[in-house]
Design a protein around this motif. Structure first.
Motif, PDB file in Angstrom:
ATOM      1  N   PHE A 219       8.298  28.845  54.396  1.00 36.68           N
ATOM      2  CA  PHE A 219       9.567  29.349  54.934  1.00 36.68           C
ATOM      3  C   PHE A 219      10.500  29.549  53.749  1.00 36.68           C
ATOM      4  N   PRO A 220      11.336  30.584  53.784  1.00 37.60           N
ATOM      5  CA  PRO A 220      12.250  30.832  52.660  1.00 37.60           C
ATOM      6  C   PRO A 220      13.196  29.656  52.411  1.00 37.60           C
ATOM      7  N   ALA A 221      13.361  29.303  51.156  1.00 40.18           N
ATOM      8  CA  ALA A 221      14.286  28.228  50.787  1.00 40.18           C
ATOM      9  C   ALA A 221      15.718  28.738  50.785  1.00 40.18           C
ATOM     10  N   GLN A 222      16.623  27.835  51.039  1.00 39.06           N
ATOM     11  CA  GLN A 222      18.040  28.179  51.018  1.00 39.06           C
ATOM     12  C   GLN A 222      18.522  28.345  49.582  1.00 39.06           C
TER      13      GLN A 222
ATOM     14  N   TRP B 265      20.866  31.348  53.518  1.00 40.84           N
ATOM     15  CA  TRP B 265      19.598  32.034  53.328  1.00 40.84           C
ATOM     16  C   TRP B 265      19.851  33.516  53.208  1.00 40.84           C
TER      17      TRP B 265
ATOM     18  N   HIS C 295       4.048  33.102  53.338  1.00 43.41           N
ATOM     19  CA  HIS C 295       3.804  32.462  52.043  1.00 43.41           C
ATOM     20  C   HIS C 295       2.771  33.219  51.231  1.00 43.41           C
TER      21      HIS C 295
ATOM     22  N   TYR D  18      12.972  22.652  57.676  1.00 45.24           N
ATOM     23  CA  TYR D  18      12.967  21.999  56.369  1.00 45.24           C
ATOM     24  C   TYR D  18      11.568  21.556  55.958  1.00 45.24           C
TER      25      TYR D  18
ATOM     26  N   TRP E 275      10.342  36.799  57.299  1.00 43.57           N
ATOM     27  CA  TRP E 275       9.628  35.665  57.887  1.00 43.57           C
ATOM     28  C   TRP E 275       9.471  35.875  59.395  1.00 43.57           C
TER      29      TRP E 275
ATOM     30  N   LYS F 272       8.826  23.219  56.730  1.00 42.57           N
ATOM     31  CA  LYS F 272       8.205  24.459  56.291  1.00 42.57           C
ATOM     32  C   LYS F 272       8.703  24.881  54.903  1.00 42.57           C
ATOM     33  N   ILE F 273       9.966  24.650  54.609  1.00 47.00           N
ATOM     34  CA  ILE F 273      10.483  24.942  53.269  1.00 47.00           C
ATOM     35  C   ILE F 273       9.722  24.105  52.248  1.00 47.00           C
TER      36      ILE F 273
END
Length: 71
Positions: free
Chosen positions: A33-36, A46, A62, A25, A54, A27-28
């Motif tokens: 990091f990919p967001a949910q 996800w 990113h 979270y 990733w 990293k989001i």
């Protein structure tokens, strides 16, 4: 025809990435990091393709996605 992108849940994401929940979270929030995505009123998941990208290259994820670390 390509297969549709699957939605995977938190437990699967953590198992595949090896990250702790709090690190993921963070990293989001940092944009690294990919967001949910919301899948139900009380649930999120996800895109499997994003998590696979990733995992393949976490350091530059990113950058490749056109995001800056200051976002």
């Amino acid at each position: 025809m390509p297969e549709p992108d699957r939605i995977i849940r938190l437990k699967t994401v953590l198992a595949r990435t090896g990250l702790s929940r709090s690190t993921m979270y963070r990293k989001i929030a940092e944009g690294t990091f990919p967001a949910q995505i919301k899948i139900t009123v009380n649930g999120a998941g996800w895109r499997e393709s994003e998590i696979n990208r990733w995992v393949a290259d976490p350091v530059s994820w990113h950058t490749r996605m056109g995001r800056k670390s200051s976002d």
